[in-house]
Scaffold this active site. Structure first.
Site, PDB file in Angstrom:
ATOM      1  N   ARG A  52       0.804  -1.228   0.000  1.00 13.29           N
ATOM      2  CA  ARG A  52       0.000   0.000   0.000  1.00 13.29           C
ATOM      3  C   ARG A  52       0.835   1.276   0.000  1.00 13.29           C
ATOM      4  O   ARG A  52       0.311   2.362  -0.213  1.00 13.29           O
ATOM      5  CB  ARG A  52      -0.966  -0.008   1.189  1.00 13.29           C
ATOM      6  CG  ARG A  52      -2.155  -0.926   0.941  1.00 13.29           C
ATOM      7  CD  ARG A  52      -3.125  -0.875   2.089  1.00 13.29           C
ATOM      8  NE  ARG A  52      -2.648  -1.638   3.238  1.00 13.29           N
ATOM      9  CZ  ARG A  52      -3.106  -1.481   4.477  1.00 13.29           C
ATOM     10  NH1 ARG A  52      -4.027  -0.568   4.731  1.00 13.29           N
ATOM     11  NH2 ARG A  52      -2.631  -2.213   5.461  1.00 13.29           N
TER      12      ARG A  52
ATOM     13  N   THR B 299       2.064 -13.146  11.707  1.00 11.90           N
ATOM     14  CA  THR B 299       2.992 -12.631  12.724  1.00 11.90           C
ATOM     15  C   THR B 299       3.573 -13.744  13.607  1.00 11.90           C
ATOM     16  O   THR B 299       4.733 -13.660  14.021  1.00 11.90           O
ATOM     17  CB  THR B 299       2.280 -11.588  13.610  1.00 11.90           C
ATOM     18  OG1 THR B 299       0.999 -12.112  14.000  1.00 11.90           O
ATOM     19  CG2 THR B 299       2.055 -10.286  12.855  1.00 11.90           C
TER      20      THR B 299
ATOM     21  N   GLY C 122       8.613  -3.330  12.593  1.00  8.17           N
ATOM     22  CA  GLY C 122       9.450  -2.347  11.900  1.00  8.17           C
ATOM     23  C   GLY C 122       8.684  -1.132  11.404  1.00  8.17           C
ATOM     24  O   GLY C 122       9.273  -0.098  11.101  1.00  8.17           O
TER      25      GLY C 122
ATOM     26  N   ARG D  92      25.172  24.269   4.095  1.00  5.16           N
ATOM     27  CA  ARG D  92      25.268  22.894   3.593  1.00  5.16           C
ATOM     28  C   ARG D  92      26.329  22.124   4.371  1.00  5.16           C
ATOM     29  O   ARG D  92      27.071  22.698   5.171  1.00  5.16           O
ATOM     30  CB  ARG D  92      25.583  22.947   2.101  1.00  5.16           C
ATOM     31  CG  ARG D  92      24.392  23.480   1.279  1.00  5.16           C
ATOM     32  CD  ARG D  92      24.765  23.686  -0.158  1.00  5.16           C
ATOM     33  NE  ARG D  92      25.419  22.515  -0.725  1.00  5.16           N
ATOM     34  CZ  ARG D  92      26.224  22.541  -1.786  1.00  5.16           C
ATOM     35  NH1 ARG D  92      26.480  23.686  -2.394  1.00  5.16           N
ATOM     36  NH2 ARG D  92      26.766  21.433  -2.223  1.00  5.16           N
TER      37      ARG D  92
HETATM   38  C1  UD1 Z   1      -1.500  -7.199  13.780  1.00  9.98           C
HETATM   39  C2  UD1 Z   1      -2.136  -7.902  14.972  1.00  9.98           C
HETATM   40  C3  UD1 Z   1      -3.324  -7.087  15.446  1.00  9.98           C
HETATM   41  C4  UD1 Z   1      -2.876  -5.690  15.805  1.00  9.98           C
HETATM   42  C5  UD1 Z   1      -2.170  -5.044  14.621  1.00  9.98           C
HETATM   43  C6  UD1 Z   1      -1.556  -3.735  15.024  1.00  9.98           C
HETATM   44  C7  UD1 Z   1      -1.799 -10.271  14.581  1.00  9.98           C
HETATM   45  C8  UD1 Z   1      -2.422 -11.545  14.149  1.00  9.98           C
HETATM   46  N1  UD1 Z   1      -2.567  -9.207  14.558  1.00  9.98           N
HETATM   47  O1  UD1 Z   1      -2.452  -7.215  12.739  1.00  9.98           O
HETATM   48  O2  UD1 Z   1      -3.897  -7.685  16.588  1.00  9.98           O
HETATM   49  O3  UD1 Z   1      -3.975  -4.903  16.200  1.00  9.98           O
HETATM   50  O4  UD1 Z   1      -1.100  -5.888  14.157  1.00  9.98           O
HETATM   51  O5  UD1 Z   1      -1.080  -3.067  13.889  1.00  9.98           O
HETATM   52  O6  UD1 Z   1      -0.653 -10.283  14.954  1.00  9.98           O
HETATM   53  N2  UD1 Z   1       4.814  -9.354   9.412  1.00  9.98           N
HETATM   54  C9  UD1 Z   1       5.875 -10.106   8.986  1.00  9.98           C
HETATM   55  N3  UD1 Z   1       5.658 -11.361   8.510  1.00  9.98           N
HETATM   56  C10 UD1 Z   1       4.407 -11.901   8.439  1.00  9.98           C
HETATM   57  C11 UD1 Z   1       3.319 -11.120   8.874  1.00  9.98           C
HETATM   58  C12 UD1 Z   1       3.556  -9.858   9.355  1.00  9.98           C
HETATM   59  O7  UD1 Z   1       7.025  -9.653   9.043  1.00  9.98           O
HETATM   60  O8  UD1 Z   1       4.307 -13.047   8.002  1.00  9.98           O
HETATM   61  C13 UD1 Z   1       5.038  -8.004   9.928  1.00  9.98           C
HETATM   62  C14 UD1 Z   1       4.445  -6.934   9.032  1.00  9.98           C
HETATM   63  O9  UD1 Z   1       5.384  -6.479   8.082  1.00  9.98           O
HETATM   64  C15 UD1 Z   1       4.076  -5.848  10.010  1.00  9.98           C
HETATM   65  C16 UD1 Z   1       3.740  -6.615  11.275  1.00  9.98           C
HETATM   66  O10 UD1 Z   1       4.374  -7.869  11.153  1.00  9.98           O
HETATM   67  O11 UD1 Z   1       5.156  -5.000  10.296  1.00  9.98           O
HETATM   68  C17 UD1 Z   1       2.241  -6.753  11.480  1.00  9.98           C
HETATM   69  O12 UD1 Z   1       1.691  -7.509  10.442  1.00  9.98           O
HETATM   70  P1  UD1 Z   1       0.298  -7.169   9.774  1.00  9.98           P
HETATM   71  O13 UD1 Z   1       0.001  -8.162   8.736  1.00  9.98           O
HETATM   72  O14 UD1 Z   1       0.240  -5.736   9.407  1.00  9.98           O
HETATM   73  O15 UD1 Z   1      -0.686  -7.421  11.017  1.00  9.98           O
HETATM   74  P2  UD1 Z   1      -2.156  -6.908  11.187  1.00  9.98           P
HETATM   75  O16 UD1 Z   1      -3.063  -7.737  10.392  1.00  9.98           O
HETATM   76  O17 UD1 Z   1      -2.207  -5.435  10.994  1.00  9.98           O
END
Ligand code: UD1
Ligand code: CA
Length: 453
Positions: free
Chosen positions: A17, A83, A106, A318
């Site tokens: 996004r 996650t 991150g 600068r």
């Molecule tokens: C997650 C939480 C949610 C919380 C939200 C806050 C879970 C299941 N849910 O949801 O409860 O309210 O964050 O923003 O944990 N990432 C990886 N590898 C993966 C998946 C994710 O590195 O396989 C990293 C993403 O890059 C990101 C973070 O983990 O930085 C969160 O992942 P994301 O998929 O955004 O989680 P949400 O669905 O938003």
């Protein structure tokens, strides 16, 4: 003995996004990549070991995530399965045995080390799992913290939540601290039986409770836990960071007339009693010492401004600009890789590059150091108490001695000794009564042109 803690930083996201050619965690806030902000906060929470979980742009993210004072290793998550799966990428490091495992994202760059410390302290007081939560103005999309009698009983992902559960405004930031001895066993129990078919780290809450563990939530300000998915959110994070830092800097004794128009970098140092006027931009690497004034509409980067100096309005410093005490760099002046001595003045419309200017010297309006021959850069050295007349071009390499005087409009191509007067231009000629002749010639030309039409 201090408790050991391993931080696991999740940064494997695709950043779809963001619509960007690079991972979102590389996008800067206050001139520093998002991931570096996170790593610094982790380090400042007295954590010595970290594992960065990487996906997109792994090499660049690893580089930006390296931070002094903390051992950072990296693992690649080739498939994004959630996650819970991401944290398990750090299995080998977790297995080494730490008192605590901190999980953070991150793309949550404003989190403060105090918030990590706060969560860590609850573990040292007997909790086994501490989840950092926040009161969301709009909880849509977040996991909800389901709390009963002060204990966190579950985190329900938005997609999996009932109508009733969705009314809960206390949300999961995703950040948590886990009992290090129990972490691996619990993490390995996570499955992917949910709406998204992902391994949810949040399942840890129920898994830990089933194991008889003490699970609690701790609150932190929403502004600190905001994540970044789009460029619009990036701009909000920047604004939020700027507000927080301006406030801190003002409380430390710096005056800003219109703080909302002053932009700071992650490492800007402004000492006590500095005054910053409106519309000033600080790029990285700037230190301004006490009592200096930065006038309106100035842009500084990689510069040092000593005590009592003044800059601008409309000045550009600068990298390598080093202004001595009580010196002045005035309007429409640019200074690059140059030292300006104590009390020296560069007041108007001037370019000083690759130069040194001694104490007490005065550089007239429109002076240019011609430092570049199209291929190489050359230096200009100006001694103490020298005077450079307006609109002079100093063709480097060249040096001008102490107390020397350069006539205005000079083009200086050779060194000027101490106390000498240099005339780098043709002497003025005055021809008495010749104005009349010039005028008559002009009138005759005009008449001839009219007759010829
Ligand atoms: C997650 C939480 C949610 C919380 C939200 C806050 C879970 C299941 N849910 O949801 O409860 O309210 O964050 O923003 O944990 N990432 C990886 N590898 C993966 C998946 C994710 O590195 O396989 C990293 C993403 O890059 C990101 C973070 O983990 O930085 C969160 O992942 P994301 O998929 O955004 O989680 P949400 O669905 O938003
Ligand atoms: Ca997210």
């Amino acid at each position: 003995m201090a408790r050991t803690c391993l931080a696991v930083i999740l940064a494997a996201g695709d950043s779809t996004r963001m619509k960007s050619s690079m991972s979102k965690v590389l996008h800067p806030i206050a001139g520093l990549p998002m991931i570096s902000h996170v790593m610094r906060a982790v380090r400042d929470a007295e954590i010595q070991d970290a594992v960065l979980v990487l996906g997109r742009d792994a090499d660049a993210v690893a580089k930006a995530g390296a931070v002094e004072g903390m051992a950072v290793s990296t693992v690649l998550q080739t498939e994004r399965k959630g996650t819970g799966h991401a944290v398990l990428m750090a299995r080998d490091a977790i297995a080494k045995g730490f008192d605590e495992i901190l999980v953070t994202y991150g793309d949550v760059p404003l989190v403060r080390s105090e918030t990590f410390q706060n969560a860590r302290s609850l573990l040292s007081l007997g909790a086994d799992l501490v989840v950092i939560g926040f009161e969301a103005a709009d909880p849509t999309g977040y996991g909800r913290l389901l709390v009963e009698d002060g204990q966190l009983v579950a985190i329900r992902e938005h997609k999996d939540a009932t109508e009733e559960e969705r009314k809960v405004t206390c949300c999961n930031s995703g950040l948590m601290v886990i009992n290090g001895a129990k972490a691996l066993g619990w993490l390995e129990k996570i499955d992917n039986k949910n709406a998204k078919g992902e391994y949810y780290l949040t399942d840890l809450v129920e898994i830990a409770r089933a194991d008889g563990a003490k699970v609690v939530a701790v609150d932190a300000p929403e502004a600190e836990l905001a994540g970044c998915n789009t460029r619009a959110e990036l701009a909000l994070l920047e604004a939020s960071w700027q507000n927080r830092r301006r406030h801190e800097i003002m409380l430390s004794g710096v005056s800003m007339i219109a703080p909302e128009t002053v932009f700071l970098a992650f490492d800007t140092v402004l000492q006590q009693d500095v005054l910053v006027e409106p519309n000033v931009v600080f790029g990285p690497g700037v230190t301004v010492e006490s009592g200096a004034v930065i006038h309106a509409f100035s842009h500084l980067e990689g510069a040092h401004v000593a005590s009592g100096a003044t800059v601008g309005p409309f000045a550009r410093l600068r990298p390598g600009a080093d202004l001595g005490p009580d010196s002045k760099v005035g309007n429409f002046c640019e200074v690059k890789k140059a030292t300006i001595g104590k009390g020296a003045k560069v007041n108007h419309l001037t370019y000083i590059g690759d130069a040194s200017i001694g104490a007490g010297s005065n550089i007239g309006a429109g002076t240019i150091t011609c430092n570049y021959d199209g291929i190489n850069k050359h230096e200009t050295r100006i001694g103490e108490n020298a005077f450079i007349g307006s609109n002079s071009a100093l063709v480097a390499p060249v040096s001008i001695g102490n107390g020397a005087y350069v006539a205005s409009g000079s083009v200086i191509t050779e060194n000027v000794p101490d106390e000498a007067l240099a005339f780098g231009r043709a002497r003025q000629e005055v021809k008495p009564d010749r104005a009349k002749q010039v005028r008559e010639r002009a009138l005759a030309f005009k008449a001839a042109k009219k007759a010829g039409q």
